[in-house]
Every structure is written in C-alpha cells, then in structure tokens.
Write a protein that holds these residues in place. Structure first.
Motif, PDB file in Angstrom:
ATOM      1  N   GLY A  18       0.817  -1.209   0.000  1.00  0.00           N
ATOM      2  CA  GLY A  18       0.000   0.000   0.000  1.00  0.00           C
ATOM      3  C   GLY A  18       0.848   1.255   0.000  1.00  0.00           C
ATOM      4  N   LYS A  19       0.266   2.339  -0.521  1.00  0.00           N
ATOM      5  CA  LYS A  19       1.006   3.589  -0.685  1.00  0.00           C
ATOM      6  C   LYS A  19       0.483   4.672   0.256  1.00  0.00           C
ATOM      7  CE  LYS A  19       3.203   1.833  -4.241  1.00  0.00           C
ATOM      8  NZ  LYS A  19       3.271   2.435  -5.586  1.00  0.00           N
ATOM      9  N   LEU A  20       1.407   5.467   0.772  1.00  0.00           N
ATOM     10  CA  LEU A  20       1.092   6.697   1.502  1.00  0.00           C
ATOM     11  C   LEU A  20       1.617   7.860   0.685  1.00  0.00           C
ATOM     12  CD1 LEU A  20       0.396   8.587   3.910  1.00  0.00           C
ATOM     13  CD2 LEU A  20       2.584   7.916   4.935  1.00  0.00           C
ATOM     14  N   ILE A  21       0.747   8.821   0.413  1.00  0.00           N
ATOM     15  CA  ILE A  21       1.126  10.047  -0.297  1.00  0.00           C
ATOM     16  C   ILE A  21       0.738  11.229   0.580  1.00  0.00           C
ATOM     17  CG2 ILE A  21       0.810  11.459  -2.369  1.00  0.00           C
ATOM     18  CD1 ILE A  21      -0.376   7.976  -2.660  1.00  0.00           C
ATOM     19  N   PHE A  22       1.685  12.130   0.831  1.00  0.00           N
ATOM     20  CA  PHE A  22       1.363  13.316   1.618  1.00  0.00           C
ATOM     21  C   PHE A  22       2.261  14.469   1.219  1.00  0.00           C
ATOM     22  CE2 PHE A  22       4.727  11.255   4.050  1.00  0.00           C
ATOM     23  CZ  PHE A  22       5.494  12.292   4.563  1.00  0.00           C
ATOM     24  N   ASP A  23       1.856  15.668   1.627  1.00  0.00           N
ATOM     25  CA  ASP A  23       2.674  16.855   1.386  1.00  0.00           C
ATOM     26  C   ASP A  23       2.790  17.666   2.664  1.00  0.00           C
ATOM     27  OD1 ASP A  23       0.761  19.477   1.170  1.00  0.00           O
ATOM     28  OD2 ASP A  23      -0.284  17.681   0.485  1.00  0.00           O
ATOM     29  N   VAL A  24       3.876  18.415   2.764  1.00  0.00           N
ATOM     30  CA  VAL A  24       4.132  19.273   3.927  1.00  0.00           C
ATOM     31  C   VAL A  24       4.743  20.589   3.460  1.00  0.00           C
ATOM     32  CG1 VAL A  24       4.440  17.418   5.637  1.00  0.00           C
ATOM     33  CG2 VAL A  24       6.394  18.172   4.255  1.00  0.00           C
ATOM     34  N   HIS A  25       4.656  21.593   4.330  1.00  0.00           N
ATOM     35  CA  HIS A  25       5.385  22.833   4.066  1.00  0.00           C
ATOM     36  C   HIS A  25       6.885  22.550   4.129  1.00  0.00           C
ATOM     37  CE1 HIS A  25       1.779  25.151   4.327  1.00  0.00           C
ATOM     38  NE2 HIS A  25       1.619  25.016   5.623  1.00  0.00           N
TER      39      HIS A  25
ATOM     40  N   GLU B 174       5.530  19.434  -9.081  1.00  0.00           N
ATOM     41  CA  GLU B 174       6.326  19.064 -10.250  1.00  0.00           C
ATOM     42  C   GLU B 174       7.143  17.812  -9.940  1.00  0.00           C
ATOM     43  OE1 GLU B 174       6.079  20.639 -13.069  1.00  0.00           O
ATOM     44  OE2 GLU B 174       4.893  22.344 -12.354  1.00  0.00           O
ATOM     45  N   ASP B 175       7.468  17.061 -10.957  1.00  0.00           N
ATOM     46  CA  ASP B 175       8.275  15.854 -10.795  1.00  0.00           C
ATOM     47  C   ASP B 175       9.751  16.235 -10.747  1.00  0.00           C
ATOM     48  OD1 ASP B 175       9.007  13.223 -10.544  1.00  0.00           O
ATOM     49  OD2 ASP B 175       8.784  12.759 -12.676  1.00  0.00           O
ATOM     50  N   GLU B 176      10.076  17.054  -9.758  1.00  0.00           N
ATOM     51  CA  GLU B 176      11.448  17.532  -9.595  1.00  0.00           C
ATOM     52  C   GLU B 176      11.835  17.459  -8.130  1.00  0.00           C
ATOM     53  OE1 GLU B 176      11.686  21.465 -11.163  1.00  0.00           O
ATOM     54  OE2 GLU B 176      11.214  20.852 -13.224  1.00  0.00           O
ATOM     55  N   ALA B 177      13.104  17.218  -7.876  1.00  0.00           N
ATOM     56  CA  ALA B 177      13.586  17.111  -6.501  1.00  0.00           C
ATOM     57  C   ALA B 177      13.452  18.455  -5.782  1.00  0.00           C
ATOM     58  CB  ALA B 177      15.045  16.670  -6.498  1.00  0.00           C
ATOM     59  N   PRO B 178      13.210  18.440  -4.477  1.00  0.00           N
ATOM     60  CA  PRO B 178      13.150  19.696  -3.716  1.00  0.00           C
ATOM     61  C   PRO B 178      14.473  20.451  -3.789  1.00  0.00           C
ATOM     62  CG  PRO B 178      12.300  17.852  -2.418  1.00  0.00           C
ATOM     63  CD  PRO B 178      12.948  17.261  -3.631  1.00  0.00           C
ATOM     64  N   HIS B 179      14.380  21.780  -3.770  1.00  0.00           N
ATOM     65  CA  HIS B 179      15.572  22.618  -3.675  1.00  0.00           C
ATOM     66  C   HIS B 179      15.375  23.590  -2.516  1.00  0.00           C
ATOM     67  CE1 HIS B 179      13.330  25.911  -5.603  1.00  0.00           C
ATOM     68  NE2 HIS B 179      12.906  25.019  -6.487  1.00  0.00           N
ATOM     69  N   GLU B 180      16.332  24.468  -2.290  1.00  0.00           N
ATOM     70  CA  GLU B 180      16.332  25.270  -1.059  1.00  0.00           C
ATOM     71  C   GLU B 180      15.171  26.260  -0.974  1.00  0.00           C
ATOM     72  OE1 GLU B 180      19.522  28.743  -2.455  1.00  0.00           O
ATOM     73  OE2 GLU B 180      20.109  27.219  -0.991  1.00  0.00           O
ATOM     74  N   GLU B 181      14.540  26.600  -2.113  1.00  0.00           N
ATOM     75  CA  GLU B 181      13.404  27.513  -2.079  1.00  0.00           C
ATOM     76  C   GLU B 181      12.088  26.839  -2.483  1.00  0.00           C
ATOM     77  OE1 GLU B 181      14.144  31.201  -4.060  1.00  0.00           O
ATOM     78  OE2 GLU B 181      15.820  31.733  -2.738  1.00  0.00           O
ATOM     79  N   SER B 182      12.054  25.506  -2.458  1.00  0.00           N
ATOM     80  CA  SER B 182      10.787  24.806  -2.664  1.00  0.00           C
ATOM     81  C   SER B 182       9.846  25.154  -1.524  1.00  0.00           C
ATOM     82  CB  SER B 182      11.020  23.296  -2.687  1.00  0.00           C
ATOM     83  OG  SER B 182      11.835  22.911  -3.764  1.00  0.00           O
ATOM     84  N   GLU B 183       8.545  25.134  -1.809  1.00  0.00           N
ATOM     85  CA  GLU B 183       7.567  25.524  -0.789  1.00  0.00           C
ATOM     86  C   GLU B 183       6.738  24.350  -0.270  1.00  0.00           C
ATOM     87  OE1 GLU B 183       5.195  28.948  -1.768  1.00  0.00           O
ATOM     88  OE2 GLU B 183       6.824  29.858  -2.934  1.00  0.00           O
ATOM     89  N   ARG B 184       6.382  23.420  -1.132  1.00  0.00           N
ATOM     90  CA  ARG B 184       5.547  22.284  -0.731  1.00  0.00           C
ATOM     91  C   ARG B 184       6.272  20.996  -1.140  1.00  0.00           C
ATOM     92  NH1 ARG B 184       0.236  21.988   0.737  1.00  0.00           N
ATOM     93  NH2 ARG B 184      -0.107  24.158   0.100  1.00  0.00           N
ATOM     94  N   ILE B 185       6.514  20.139  -0.166  1.00  0.00           N
ATOM     95  CA  ILE B 185       7.260  18.911  -0.390  1.00  0.00           C
ATOM     96  C   ILE B 185       6.308  17.720  -0.367  1.00  0.00           C
ATOM     97  CG2 ILE B 185       9.263  17.527   0.281  1.00  0.00           C
ATOM     98  CD1 ILE B 185       9.925  20.471  -0.304  1.00  0.00           C
ATOM     99  N   PHE B 186       6.380  16.875  -1.398  1.00  0.00           N
ATOM    100  CA  PHE B 186       5.544  15.686  -1.514  1.00  0.00           C
ATOM    101  C   PHE B 186       6.361  14.427  -1.259  1.00  0.00           C
ATOM    102  CE2 PHE B 186       3.360  18.911  -3.901  1.00  0.00           C
ATOM    103  CZ  PHE B 186       2.011  18.607  -3.830  1.00  0.00           C
ATOM    104  N   PHE B 187       5.727  13.475  -0.577  1.00  0.00           N
ATOM    105  CA  PHE B 187       6.340  12.177  -0.313  1.00  0.00           C
ATOM    106  C   PHE B 187       5.425  11.071  -0.837  1.00  0.00           C
ATOM    107  CE2 PHE B 187       8.236  15.013   2.701  1.00  0.00           C
ATOM    108  CZ  PHE B 187       9.520  14.550   2.943  1.00  0.00           C
ATOM    109  N   GLN B 188       6.011  10.126  -1.516  1.00  0.00           N
ATOM    110  CA  GLN B 188       5.298   8.910  -1.950  1.00  0.00           C
ATOM    111  C   GLN B 188       6.083   7.729  -1.402  1.00  0.00           C
ATOM    112  OE1 GLN B 188       4.595   8.515  -6.242  1.00  0.00           O
ATOM    113  NE2 GLN B 188       5.179   6.365  -6.083  1.00  0.00           N
ATOM    114  N   VAL B 189       5.439   6.940  -0.521  1.00  0.00           N
ATOM    115  CA  VAL B 189       6.139   5.840   0.128  1.00  0.00           C
ATOM    116  C   VAL B 189       5.281   4.574   0.058  1.00  0.00           C
ATOM    117  CG1 VAL B 189       7.392   7.415   1.634  1.00  0.00           C
ATOM    118  CG2 VAL B 189       5.283   6.375   2.451  1.00  0.00           C
ATOM    119  N   ARG B 190       5.920   3.418   0.292  1.00  0.00           N
ATOM    120  CA  ARG B 190       5.247   2.128   0.168  1.00  0.00           C
ATOM    121  C   ARG B 190       5.471   1.282   1.413  1.00  0.00           C
ATOM    122  NH1 ARG B 190       8.298   0.401  -3.275  1.00  0.00           N
ATOM    123  NH2 ARG B 190       9.404  -1.213  -2.148  1.00  0.00           N
ATOM    124  N   LYS B 191       4.438   0.563   1.824  1.00  0.00           N
ATOM    125  CA  LYS B 191       4.575  -0.386   2.920  1.00  0.00           C
ATOM    126  C   LYS B 191       5.224  -1.666   2.406  1.00  0.00           C
ATOM    127  CE  LYS B 191       1.947  -3.081   6.284  1.00  0.00           C
ATOM    128  NZ  LYS B 191       0.667  -3.271   6.980  1.00  0.00           N
TER     129      LYS B 191
END
Length: 246
Positions: free
Chosen positions: A135-142, A229-246
């Motif tokens: 199963g997948k967990l998808i979330f975003d944070v500041h 966007e499908d791009e890695a976070p950088h120092e001025e990114s605002e919203r970070i997304f995580f996609q993880v799997r059990k």
C-alpha cells in the motif's frame, strides 16, 4: 478537540479554490497505479473536497478528520452527490480500526498541524498498520523555507467580496513552526459582517527528518518531489511531496 474549526468550516471551501485538487488526483493515480476500486484513507479530509474526487474516480473512500464541523460539511456534500464515502472523527496520530487499505493520503499540509515529532511518528505507525502490504502513503508538507521565510513575510490579507481576513504570523515555539492569528469578516445577506477569529500553529521538519521517520516506521521511500512538479526539492521549494510504500 472535536470543536476544532467550527467557524472555519463554514468558509473553508471558498478559501481553498486555488488548490489544484485535480493535480493531487493525478499524483495519487500515478503512485497507486490507478484509483478505481482502491480502498483509500483520506486523512485530514476537512470538508471532503478530495474525498469526493477520489470517490468519483471509483475509489472506496474513508475520510478521517479531527473536526466534527468539517465532517458535517463533508457528509452533506457526499449525500448531495450520492457518493458512498464514510467519514470518521479521529485525530490522525491516534488512527485505529483500519486495515488492508491500498492508499492513504494526507493532503494540503494537514500533517503540519502535528507539533511534535512523536505525533508524526505515531501517525506514520498507525498508517503503516492500516495499509495492506504494498500500500502507498502520499502526503505533502510545508518546506522549512516556507515556514521560516515566506510565512514570516506577513501580515497577509484576503478579500473575495464575501470573505475578508487579516492573517498575522510569527515564529512558533518549536523549530520550523509558525503561529498564526486570523481575523475573519464574513458578509451576511443583510450586508453586515460577522467576525470570528482563528489561531493556528503549524510545524514542519527538514526533508531528511521526514525520510528518517518514514523509514523508522517501516516505509520504503519511492519518490520525494516539490511544488506539484516531478522535480527534486531545492532550497526555495515551498511544498514537499512524499510517496512511500509499505
């Protein structure tokens, strides 16, 4: 705690019109290899905006939120659309009674309302238990840049003709946290304005801290990206997304 956001629930939807929920659906769809027929936990579901979109895609959705008032709006929305979404009032860090879900989502920085690391870890543990294997967990944070820099550029104002607010921010007590005081003015049919006030505290952690917490609770990290966007976070990114799997 179940009285959280009682006034806020009445204006929440109008304040969220700029959120690209359809883009979130696309992110979930790609991460899970399709939505139709999947069992989905929408954690911190608020008034059910994302839950409805997931249900329309054929998902079996359970919405979880701390606020009874938000859930009243969500249930009314589901009924009006004849969508079979179940809503349950629970704090995300005390999530219990769920098993074999295919997808869990914590959308639009809801996780940032947890102010300490142990609550975040507890949330991840409970979600891990609620998911089926794979199963997948998808979330975003500041991002920390958003809490430490952008949010400190206030005060902020908003006015759409019916709702006006003044939003004052300051550093919170914890590292990478922000304390917000909002004064809302809502226009009634008579033309008079009703005022109510909200206080919110949000906290985030560096990307590496979230990664460590996720791995500590048994998740495998599939993707970390930023700002829709499908791009890695950088120092001025605002919203970070995580996609993880059990």
């Amino acid at each position: 705690m179940n009285q959280a956001y009682s006034e806020f629930a009445s204006v929440y939807d109008e304040l969220m019109t700029d959120i690209p929920y359809d883009a979130y659906i696309d992110i979930i769809d790609v991460a899970a290899g399709g939505i139709d027929g999947k069992r989905v936990l929408d954690i911190g579901c608020g008034t059910g905006l994302l839950s409805m979109k997931l249900a329309k895609q054929g998902a079996q959705v359970t919405g979880i939120d701390l606020s009874a008032d938000m859930l009243v709006v969500a249930e009314e929305r589901a009924q009006s659309l004849s969508l079979p979404v179940q809503f349950i009032e629970q704090p995300m860090q005390q999530l219990e009674g769920f098993a074999d879900y295919d997808i869990a989502v914590i959308a639009i920085d809801s996780l940032n309302y947890l102010s300490n690391r142990e609550d975040v870890l507890s949330t991840f543990r409970q979600i891990h238990s609620a998911l089926a294997v794979g199963g997948k967990l998808i979330f975003d944070v500041h991002s920390t840049f958003k809490t430490d820099v952008i949010f400190m550029e206030g005060p902020f104002t908003f006015d759409n003709g019916r709702i006006t607010y003044i939003w004052i921010t300051e550093e919170g007590e914890e590292l990478h946290s922000v304390y917000s005081e909002l004064a809302f003015f809502v226009k009634s049919e008579s033309g008079l304005y009703r005022r109510f006030d909200e206080v919110h505290t949000q906290r985030t952690f560096p990307v590496s801290d979230y990664a460590d917490m996720l791995m500590d609770t048994g998740f495998s990290i599939e993707r970390i990206f930023a700002d829709w966007e499908d791009e890695a976070p950088h120092e001025e990114s605002e919203r970070i997304f995580f996609q993880v799997r059990k």
